[in-house]
Design a protein around this motif. Sequence first.
Motif, short mmCIF file in Angstrom:
data_model
loop_
_atom_site.label_atom_id
_atom_site.label_comp_id
_atom_site.label_asym_id
_atom_site.label_seq_id
_atom_site.Cartn_x
_atom_site.Cartn_y
_atom_site.Cartn_z
N LEU A 16 0.88 -1.30 0.11
CA LEU A 16 0.09 0.27 -0.04
C LEU A 16 0.93 1.15 0.05
O LEU A 16 1.95 1.37 0.78
N PRO A 17 0.42 2.11 -0.73
CA PRO A 17 1.40 3.16 -0.85
C PRO A 17 1.58 3.91 0.53
O PRO A 17 0.48 4.16 1.18
N PRO A 18 2.59 4.39 0.98
CA PRO A 18 2.94 5.03 2.27
C PRO A 18 2.08 6.63 2.32
O PRO A 18 1.84 6.99 3.66
N ASN A 19 1.92 7.01 1.06
CA ASN A 19 1.44 8.48 1.13
C ASN A 19 -0.22 8.52 1.10
O ASN A 19 -0.80 9.66 1.25
N TRP A 20 -1.07 7.12 1.21
CA TRP A 20 -2.34 7.19 1.45
C TRP A 20 -2.80 7.76 2.65
O TRP A 20 -2.11 7.61 3.63
N SER A 21 -3.98 8.23 2.34
CA SER A 21 -4.68 8.93 3.84
C SER A 21 -5.05 7.69 4.83
O SER A 21 -5.33 6.56 4.15
N PRO A 22 -5.38 8.03 5.95
CA PRO A 22 -5.75 6.83 6.99
C PRO A 22 -6.94 6.20 6.33
O PRO A 22 -7.28 4.88 6.60
N ALA A 82 -3.48 -7.99 13.90
CA ALA A 82 -2.01 -8.72 13.62
C ALA A 82 -1.29 -7.75 12.73
O ALA A 82 -0.12 -7.30 12.88
N LEU A 83 -1.92 -7.21 11.72
CA LEU A 83 -1.37 -6.26 10.71
C LEU A 83 -0.88 -4.82 11.43
O LEU A 83 0.34 -4.51 11.25
N SER A 84 -1.70 -4.33 12.23
CA SER A 84 -1.63 -3.15 12.86
C SER A 84 -0.68 -2.94 14.00
O SER A 84 0.37 -2.39 14.16
N PHE A 85 -0.40 -4.43 14.77
CA PHE A 85 0.59 -4.75 15.69
C PHE A 85 2.00 -4.66 15.17
O PHE A 85 2.92 -4.28 15.69
N LEU A 86 2.00 -5.28 13.95
CA LEU A 86 3.50 -5.18 13.23
C LEU A 86 3.49 -4.06 12.39
O LEU A 86 4.83 -4.00 11.89
N GLY A 87 2.85 -3.00 12.35
CA GLY A 87 3.15 -1.72 11.79
C GLY A 87 2.82 -1.71 10.47
O GLY A 87 3.28 -0.78 9.63
N LEU A 88 2.20 -2.78 9.82
CA LEU A 88 1.95 -2.64 8.47
C LEU A 88 0.52 -2.48 8.05
O LEU A 88 0.11 -2.82 6.97
N GLY A 89 -0.37 -2.23 9.19
CA GLY A 89 -1.89 -2.08 9.07
C GLY A 89 -2.12 -0.78 8.94
O GLY A 89 -1.50 0.18 8.51
N LEU A 90 -3.20 -0.37 9.99
CA LEU A 90 -3.71 0.98 10.02
C LEU A 90 -2.53 1.65 10.90
O LEU A 90 -1.73 1.04 11.87
N VAL A 144 -3.45 -0.93 16.48
CA VAL A 144 -2.64 0.09 16.61
C VAL A 144 -2.25 0.36 18.10
O VAL A 144 -1.19 0.73 18.42
N LEU A 145 -3.14 0.05 18.90
CA LEU A 145 -3.06 0.38 20.46
C LEU A 145 -2.01 -0.57 21.09
O LEU A 145 -1.26 -0.37 21.71
N LEU A 146 -2.25 -1.94 20.44
CA LEU A 146 -1.24 -3.17 20.79
C LEU A 146 0.25 -2.71 20.27
O LEU A 146 0.99 -3.45 20.77
N ASN A 147 0.35 -1.89 19.24
CA ASN A 147 1.61 -1.71 18.83
C ASN A 147 2.53 -0.97 19.52
O ASN A 147 3.65 -1.21 19.54
N GLU A 148 1.90 -0.39 20.57
CA GLU A 148 2.71 0.23 21.65
C GLU A 148 3.17 -0.71 22.72
O GLU A 148 4.31 -0.16 23.65
N ALA A 149 2.80 -1.83 22.67
CA ALA A 149 3.03 -2.85 23.46
C ALA A 149 4.17 -3.70 23.11
O ALA A 149 4.53 -4.86 23.60
N GLN A 150 4.79 -3.41 21.98
CA GLN A 150 6.00 -4.10 21.51
C GLN A 150 7.14 -4.09 22.31
O GLN A 150 7.99 -4.94 22.14
N ASN A 151 7.23 -2.93 23.08
CA ASN A 151 8.55 -2.92 23.86
C ASN A 151 8.16 -3.53 25.17
O ASN A 151 7.40 -3.25 25.82
N LEU A 152 9.11 -4.64 25.35
CA LEU A 152 8.82 -5.62 26.40
C LEU A 152 9.14 -4.84 27.90
O LEU A 152 8.58 -4.99 28.79
N ALA A 153 9.95 -3.87 27.79
CA ALA A 153 10.52 -3.08 29.04
C ALA A 153 9.34 -2.28 29.32
O ALA A 153 8.90 -2.22 30.61
N ALA A 154 8.58 -1.75 28.47
CA ALA A 154 7.34 -1.22 28.77
C ALA A 154 6.37 -1.58 29.30
O ALA A 154 5.57 -1.35 30.19
#
Length: 392
Positions: free
Chosen positions: A244-250, A329-337, A346-356
């Motif tokens: 998907l093009p990176p310049n697409w709108s949300p 899964a896609l948003s968690f990996l940063g390839l979705g929304l 998208v909210l779970l994407n911030e939980a990738q940092n195990l220290a956090a």
Amino acid sequence: MSTALPSTNSSSKRHYVDPTPFDPGTTEPIGTENESFYRASSWQLMWWKFRRHKVALAAAFVLLLFYLIVPFVEVIAPYNQTKRHGDFLYAPPQQIHLMHEGRFVGPFVYPYKFTFDLETFRRVYTVDTSQPQPIRFFCQGDAYEFWSVWNTNVHLACPPENGTMFLLGTDRLGRDMFSRIIYGARISLTIGIIGIAVSFALGLLFGGLAGYLGGWVDHVIQRMIEILRSLPELPLWLALSAALPPNWSPILVFFGITIILGLLDWPGLARAVRSKLLALREEDFVKAAELMGASKQRIIARHLIPNFMSHLIASATLSIPSMILGETALSFLGLGLRPPVTSWGVLLNEAQNLAAVQLHPWLLFPMVPVIVVVLAFNFMGDGLRDAADPYH
């Protein structure tokens, strides 16, 4: 010459027995109370059987509550999803209390005080139990645009005056997690419905053509389904999402992810439609419709598909959880929304940092509604499948 008279022996008498039993207290036969059962449509029978499935009924009620939230997320969320509280970064969840020093106060929270630990470079929050702060209901809070039509600031619940109400804590920017989970429900729940609509349309189209026409059409569609099902699902999701093009709108990204999920989910539904049509196309009512000059499109749409639509709805209900998990899964990996769109993935994407996560475990709270919704869809789908089965 005498004619033989019929024997009057009791053993040769024939007694007529009414097969319909009567209730001694009424003049109506007991069997008439089941008349509505024999006259009921397939949808009524399906509902009566589904109603006896208590777990599926409870799951349907849970899903109804979740989807009732979707149109009113701005009203239910106490804060705007983008509002930051600079003094409360990574603040832990605040508990709701009813009693203060032995007397009933009503729903309230205790305020937070924090100090900065110079050794660990972390904020240390303490609860001030001397000042209960009542929660406000049906109040005015952050302004928002309701349904993109009205500008208002009415909320179901608001934080106390000059206080805070972080029911599920805050994130690294001081944004309320509870409000963001409520906002994320709109995207995560609707992407499953839109995705299954795309999959449903493609499954009915290709499955109907393969099952009714047969021949080379069936062979081509079957080979196409086999090729799609042989590809690894998750890597294919990742490849298409990365394309998907990176310049697409949300909004465009949202519809792109939805179409990707729908395009990869239709083969299973198409095979179910094909197998049902192969069993039904030799029935007498199909032959009668052909002799009356009905077109193939009309026979498929008006005669064949309605005969097993209940089975299709049950299959589609079981496919929605895979759509929700795929987006997560896609948003968690940063390839979705991506932000500023807010979804549970998208909210779970911030939980990738195990220290956090180790220091701030409330960042994993968006995982709870995902689990609840997926389980509810599976339980309801099982109930619908059993209810749609005429032999169950």
